[in-house]
Scaffold this motif. Sequence first.
Motif, mmCIF file in Angstrom:
data_model
loop_
_atom_site.group_PDB
_atom_site.id
_atom_site.type_symbol
_atom_site.label_atom_id
_atom_site.label_comp_id
_atom_site.label_asym_id
_atom_site.label_seq_id
_atom_site.Cartn_x
_atom_site.Cartn_y
_atom_site.Cartn_z
ATOM 1 N N ALA A 247 7.661 -4.256 -16.431
ATOM 2 C CA ALA A 247 6.312 -4.049 -15.980
ATOM 3 C C ALA A 247 5.799 -3.117 -17.211
ATOM 4 N N MET A 248 6.572 -2.115 -17.339
ATOM 5 C CA MET A 248 6.420 -1.142 -18.339
ATOM 6 C C MET A 248 6.265 -1.653 -19.666
ATOM 7 N N VAL A 249 7.178 -2.436 -20.170
ATOM 8 C CA VAL A 249 7.023 -3.146 -21.498
ATOM 9 C C VAL A 249 5.598 -3.746 -21.599
ATOM 10 N N ILE A 250 5.192 -4.635 -20.466
ATOM 11 C CA ILE A 250 4.196 -5.381 -20.407
ATOM 12 C C ILE A 250 2.800 -4.321 -20.591
ATOM 13 N N ILE A 251 2.811 -3.262 -19.896
ATOM 14 C CA ILE A 251 1.692 -2.422 -19.953
ATOM 15 C C ILE A 251 1.830 -1.652 -21.423
ATOM 16 N N VAL A 252 2.744 -1.573 -21.974
ATOM 17 C CA VAL A 252 2.747 -0.901 -23.580
ATOM 18 C C VAL A 252 2.136 -1.952 -24.141
ATOM 19 N N LEU B 158 0.807 -1.289 0.133
ATOM 20 C CA LEU B 158 0.045 0.030 0.057
ATOM 21 C C LEU B 158 0.812 1.379 -0.080
ATOM 22 N N ILE B 159 1.994 1.238 0.609
ATOM 23 C CA ILE B 159 2.954 2.344 0.658
ATOM 24 C C ILE B 159 3.400 2.795 -0.738
ATOM 25 N N LYS B 160 3.876 1.636 -1.470
ATOM 26 C CA LYS B 160 4.371 1.799 -2.855
ATOM 27 C C LYS B 160 3.177 2.133 -4.089
ATOM 28 N N TYR B 161 2.077 1.367 -3.440
ATOM 29 C CA TYR B 161 0.777 1.747 -4.436
ATOM 30 C C TYR B 161 0.363 3.053 -4.458
ATOM 31 N N SER B 162 0.244 3.793 -3.153
ATOM 32 C CA SER B 162 -0.176 5.083 -2.826
ATOM 33 C C SER B 162 0.899 6.170 -3.614
ATOM 34 N N VAL B 163 2.076 5.855 -3.496
ATOM 35 C CA VAL B 163 3.042 6.764 -4.215
ATOM 36 C C VAL B 163 2.968 6.804 -5.604
ATOM 37 N N LEU B 164 2.867 5.504 -6.012
ATOM 38 C CA LEU B 164 2.463 5.483 -7.503
ATOM 39 C C LEU B 164 1.333 6.193 -7.962
ATOM 40 N N LEU B 165 0.122 5.934 -7.266
ATOM 41 C CA LEU B 165 -1.209 6.627 -7.469
ATOM 42 C C LEU B 165 -0.848 8.075 -7.416
ATOM 43 N N LEU B 166 -0.370 8.730 -6.523
ATOM 44 C CA LEU B 166 -0.121 9.954 -6.418
ATOM 45 C C LEU B 166 0.754 10.668 -7.695
ATOM 46 N N PHE C 141 -7.094 -6.320 -11.259
ATOM 47 C CA PHE C 141 -6.815 -7.654 -10.423
ATOM 48 C C PHE C 141 -5.884 -8.683 -11.348
ATOM 49 N N LEU C 142 -5.795 -8.389 -12.603
ATOM 50 C CA LEU C 142 -5.146 -9.474 -13.411
ATOM 51 C C LEU C 142 -3.477 -8.718 -13.488
ATOM 52 N N ALA C 143 -3.309 -7.545 -13.198
ATOM 53 C CA ALA C 143 -2.074 -7.297 -13.122
ATOM 54 C C ALA C 143 -1.418 -8.052 -11.899
ATOM 55 N N VAL C 144 -2.005 -8.472 -10.856
ATOM 56 C CA VAL C 144 -1.240 -9.052 -9.855
ATOM 57 C C VAL C 144 -0.797 -10.533 -10.424
ATOM 58 N N PHE C 145 -1.546 -11.140 -11.473
ATOM 59 C CA PHE C 145 -1.066 -12.393 -11.748
ATOM 60 C C PHE C 145 0.047 -12.257 -12.596
ATOM 61 N N PHE D 271 -7.770 4.780 -15.460
ATOM 62 C CA PHE D 271 -6.604 4.387 -16.248
ATOM 63 C C PHE D 271 -5.343 4.146 -15.348
ATOM 64 N N ILE D 272 -5.332 4.833 -14.158
ATOM 65 C CA ILE D 272 -4.243 4.828 -13.493
ATOM 66 C C ILE D 272 -4.021 3.604 -12.826
ATOM 67 N N LEU D 273 -5.493 3.276 -12.335
ATOM 68 C CA LEU D 273 -5.484 2.162 -11.143
ATOM 69 C C LEU D 273 -4.773 0.810 -11.725
ATOM 70 N N PRO D 274 -5.018 0.159 -12.843
ATOM 71 C CA PRO D 274 -4.387 -0.745 -13.397
ATOM 72 C C PRO D 274 -3.146 -0.743 -13.607
ATOM 73 N N ILE D 275 -2.452 0.488 -14.093
ATOM 74 C CA ILE D 275 -0.947 0.523 -14.234
ATOM 75 C C ILE D 275 -0.375 0.729 -12.986
ATOM 76 N N SER D 276 -0.893 1.308 -11.895
ATOM 77 C CA SER D 276 -0.253 1.590 -10.682
ATOM 78 C C SER D 276 -0.333 -0.071 -9.834
ATOM 79 N N MET D 277 -1.346 -0.669 -9.937
ATOM 80 C CA MET D 277 -1.425 -1.978 -9.551
ATOM 81 C C MET D 277 -0.270 -2.805 -10.173
ATOM 82 N N LEU D 278 -0.112 -3.052 -10.982
ATOM 83 C CA LEU D 278 0.946 -3.781 -11.697
ATOM 84 C C LEU D 278 2.414 -3.302 -11.242
ATOM 85 N N LEU D 279 2.635 -2.072 -11.386
ATOM 86 C CA LEU D 279 3.949 -1.454 -10.972
ATOM 87 C C LEU D 279 4.158 -1.677 -9.390
#
Length: 440
Positions: A391-396, A34-42, A366-370, A84-92
Amino acid sequence: MDKKHQTRYEDLTLLPRRWFPLPRLDFYILREFLIKYSVLLLVFIILFILGDVYRDISDFLENKASVSDILLYLAYKQPGNIRFILPISMLLGCMWTMATFGKNMEITAMRASGVSLFRCGGSIFVVGLAVTFINIYFNEALVPFTERSAEIIRSNATERRRYVRGLLTYRSNDQQRHWLFNNFTTGNIQNDVTLKTFWTDGMIDSLVLVPDEAARRRMILEIFPGKAERLLSLSRAEMEKQVRRELVGRKVDFYGREAAYDPENETWIFRNGNFISYDRNDDTRFSASTGTSAIHEQIPLTELRFPKNEIPEATNDILNAVKEKDDLPTWVIWDLVQRSPNMAERVKSIYMTVFYYRLAFPWACFLAVFLGIPLATKNERTGSLLAIITAMVIIVVYIVVAQVFLVLGKAGILNPMFAGLAPTAAFIACGAWRIYHDRN
């Protein structure tokens, strides 16, 4: 293997797999994630806000809009950005967290203690599922409202008038009606509306074959100036038959200084306008009457009602049709398709492709976690940098493939269900295979 070594291996007792409860471990992993996820969201939210400011702020400043309007506009734009941010931040966030654990050899310690790789990310899976439902809410309920509110604020602040769509054109899904609005507003009453359509039996009964004999005679004289006397000399039944034969299927333009939609009775009412019919020699049904010949002069009308069976579209249908299809809630798309059985296949392909894509996209959270967990722990010794790059390559790749499938589905090249669901389904299948492969 000799008997000596075989006996030694048989004496080994493997640690049993640990599932529940593991509150201390789960809390520790959840806190770090959650610490890392919050930083990425922000970070991503700030970047999107800067993008909105860079793109739109000049319009507000040029029209001397108030600070409150600017801030409210930016606030309304954020839900559309966050989905759009939520899945990207989840994967990262997932990969960052698990890669950090791998770098510190914590993943190795957990697995050596009987905790599987899948179980290591249990708390992250729970967060991913919760974020998925949040994203579904954003897509279906919140974003359509906030995007529309943002456009209204921008229109009021920059143009000093209420939200309208100037010179709006709309073609019905069955290709039988073409609407021209001088200014389309968000209400049920429109001004200066032209409807290009074709004569139907209901229209003929409402305008021509009316019960009042004098009015019926006057209308026939005006519509058929060269044939009126012959038609009027026929018997009532034969005259009605000939009138229908002459008019049904002909192109006709209805104009109303006011066109009101009655949502309770699902009826359009044209008031204080006129209508004009055209001969059958027009090449294009919905041209602006260029190259067609009118069979009579404009005939004024006081009031004309079109029930649902003649004009099924409501004002919201027209407004939704001119919006970007990707911004429509799935229930609006489904309702629109179900109520338009004669919808053109090309249009239906567009709607249904977007429908399935909108169903699948929120699950990317949810799938980003897989994918995040197995990829982040694949090379524990390489640290988190390689995981972030991966992760960035997968997102793109995922976004590009999803958009390509979306375009092909809209064009009718791919089946809409396959085009909308396949990229996300492949995304989860790949992640599930990686977790299964690395489960020990």
